[in-house]
Design an enzyme around this catalytic site. Structure first.
Site, PDB file in Angstrom:
ATOM      1  N   TYR A  30      44.946  41.736  32.222  1.00 38.28           N
ATOM      2  CA  TYR A  30      45.083  41.894  33.786  1.00 38.28           C
ATOM      3  C   TYR A  30      45.579  43.261  34.107  1.00 38.28           C
ATOM      4  O   TYR A  30      46.614  43.483  33.740  1.00 38.28           O
ATOM      5  CB  TYR A  30      45.492  40.759  34.467  1.00 38.28           C
ATOM      6  CG  TYR A  30      45.522  40.928  35.952  1.00 38.28           C
ATOM      7  CD1 TYR A  30      44.440  40.499  36.423  1.00 38.28           C
ATOM      8  CD2 TYR A  30      46.642  41.375  36.634  1.00 38.28           C
ATOM      9  CE1 TYR A  30      44.333  40.405  37.835  1.00 38.28           C
ATOM     10  CE2 TYR A  30      46.541  41.315  38.134  1.00 38.28           C
ATOM     11  CZ  TYR A  30      45.355  40.941  38.824  1.00 38.28           C
ATOM     12  OH  TYR A  30      45.228  40.910  39.915  1.00 38.28           O
ATOM     13  N   ASP A  66      48.926  50.326  30.126  1.00 43.75           N
ATOM     14  CA  ASP A  66      49.316  49.709  31.343  1.00 43.75           C
ATOM     15  C   ASP A  66      50.573  48.854  31.114  1.00 43.75           C
ATOM     16  O   ASP A  66      50.572  47.767  30.586  1.00 43.75           O
ATOM     17  CB  ASP A  66      48.302  48.513  31.738  1.00 43.75           C
ATOM     18  CG  ASP A  66      48.649  47.783  33.047  1.00 43.75           C
ATOM     19  OD1 ASP A  66      49.767  47.926  33.496  1.00 43.75           O
ATOM     20  OD2 ASP A  66      47.760  47.260  33.563  1.00 43.75           O
ATOM     21  N   LYS A  85      56.384  47.203  39.027  1.00 45.32           N
ATOM     22  CA  LYS A  85      57.674  46.435  38.952  1.00 45.32           C
ATOM     23  C   LYS A  85      58.926  46.864  38.630  1.00 45.32           C
ATOM     24  O   LYS A  85      59.495  47.183  39.941  1.00 45.32           O
ATOM     25  CB  LYS A  85      57.085  45.311  37.690  1.00 45.32           C
ATOM     26  CG  LYS A  85      55.972  44.704  37.964  1.00 45.32           C
ATOM     27  CD  LYS A  85      55.578  43.601  36.968  1.00 45.32           C
ATOM     28  CE  LYS A  85      54.283  42.794  36.869  1.00 45.32           C
ATOM     29  NZ  LYS A  85      54.087  41.842  38.284  1.00 45.32           N
TER      30      LYS A  85
END
Length: 428
Positions: free
Chosen positions: A142, A237, A265
């Site tokens: 994702y 990623d 994050k």
């Protein structure tokens, strides 16, 4: 009626599914999501006064735990000076320098407001640099909710069992090629078939959005080689793995340097921050220095920059990552032994302070393997763990996280409660 149930009823009248991000709705595990009143250290407390040891950690950012004093003080000081300027501030430069020190491959970078924004921009840049249109991603990975990433996606898409999202034009979906994670041969086959049309390969170095899946030893070096052979770019990623699996992220742990990296994050300390960056020659194509346009009103927000900088500085202390990995290893080992005692098929893994569990015989190498997990058993186990004061991600297809705030006593308590929850799940 509990306060959480009351709030969820109200929320469903004004928010789709009662939530602002799908997996929070507890659809995959049943029951009603709890609403948070406050959080501190390793614990989170709901509006009904129940307290839980938290292994979601806001889906990864809170490597120091909730409301860490150093981060809280940095946020307070920054907010007192004004919380948005629409102009540059010193903290942007300081945080970028710290990121580059930890990840030398990010020679230049651009701050944005989310991981999705970062991956969108990185792919746009890759296409501009290579003058090619196709990208390769991996099934179950994702990379945010941009159109091109919702082809065989993980995270909430996998959790809810959704097909490729409606609203994504077929013409856009056709620009995304997919391969199984850990299958270098499948990637090589895609390159042979589409030799001069693939702009980039984008990958979660350790999969965290289909549960937790480790790469096989030569997988990423094979991706590096095939990208170099065909003139494509390799994008890591690291929104989830960045500063989580090692001080320098997955690229340090794996010894493979991508052309572009996306972060989120931890880099914002839990505030809405994303980053994309990489080689100097690539990033100089971004406006205003180059023609690849990307902008953001709140990018480089001074409060978010302060939170990220304070977080990274706290993780710089000697032994920080070793200690965190040891705690995570102890948790995973304890859960594995508990499952063996109860005769429950389980596959566990971890890297740094990121971990995951599948209720299936291993190995789990890719998304197809992950889908063998017993989701019904997971849902029962999740409910039993929550009732015993342990908050796990409400999905069989999400990673868990350990923070520096988790004490040895927290780990011992968790192992005991998850052990008991396994027994509960077997008898329900």
């Amino acid at each position: 009626m509990t306060r959480s149930r009351e709030l969820f009823g109200r929320a469903k009248r004004v928010l789709p599914g009662g939530v602002n991000s799908p997996v929070r709705a507890f659809r995959a595990v049943g029951g009603t999501p709890f609403f948070v009143a406050d959080a501190h250290g390793s614990s989170i407390r709901d509006v009904d006064g129940r307290e839980y040891i938290d292994y979601v950690c806001s889906w990864g950012p809170l490597i120091l735990g909730h409301a860490h004093p150093a981060v809280l003080e940095a946020v307070r000081q920054a907010a007192q000076r004004g919380w948005t300027y629409g102009a540059p501030c010193e903290a942007e430069v300081e945080l970028a320098e710290e990121v580059r020190r930890r990840m030398p491959g990010l020679e230049m970078m651009r701050f944005v407001n989310s991981g999705t924004e970062a991956t969108m921009a990185a792919v746009r840049l890759a296409r501009a640099a290579t003058r090619r249109d196709l990208i390769v991603k991996f099934e179950g990975c994702y990379h945010g909710h941009a159109d091109g990433f919702l082809v065989k996606a993980g995270s909430g898409v996998a959790t809810l069992g959704l097909p490729d999202s409606p609203g994504v034009p077929a013409a856009l979906a056709s620009l995304t090629l997919t391969a199984p994670f850990n299958d270098a041969r499948a990637v090589a086959d895609l390159f042979r078939e589409h030799a001069d049309h693939i702009a980039a390969v984008i990958v979660e170095p350790y999969v965290g959005n289909a549960g937790f899946i480790s790469p096989e030893p030569d997988f990423h070096s094979s991706l590096r080689d095939v990208c170099d052979q065909y003139g494509a770019l390799l994008i890591f990623d690291e929104v989830m793995t960045g500063f989580r699996v090692a001080a320098g992220g997955a690229q340090e742990r794996l010894g493979v340097e991508p052309d572009l990296t996306t972060l989120g994050k931890i880099v914002g300390g839990g505030f809405p921050v994303g980053v994309y960056g990489g080689r100097d020659d690539l990033m100089k194509r971004v406006a205003p220095e180059g023609p690849v346009y990307q902008a953001g009103t709140l990018s480089g927000n001074p409060v978010a920059m302060a939170a990220g900088l304070a977080t990274l500085r706290e993780t710089n202390r000697p032994g920080f990552y070793d200690q965190l990995e040891q705690k995570t290893q102890r948790l995973v080992t304890g859960l594995e032994r508990a499952a063996q005692r109860h005769g429950v098929a389980v596959t566990l893994g971890h890297a740094g302070s990121m971990w995951g569990v599948y209720f299936t015989e291993g190995p789990v190498r890719n998304y197809a393997d992950a889908k063998r997990t017993d989701t019904a058993f997971f849902a029962r186990w999740h409910a039993a763990a929550l009732a015993r004061g342990v908050f796990l991600a409400p999905s069989a297809f999400e990673a868990g996280f350990v923070s520096a705030a988790h004490s040895d006593a927290d780990i011992d308590f968790t192992i005991a409660q998850l052990d008991a929850a396994l027994a509960d799940a077997r008898t329900r």
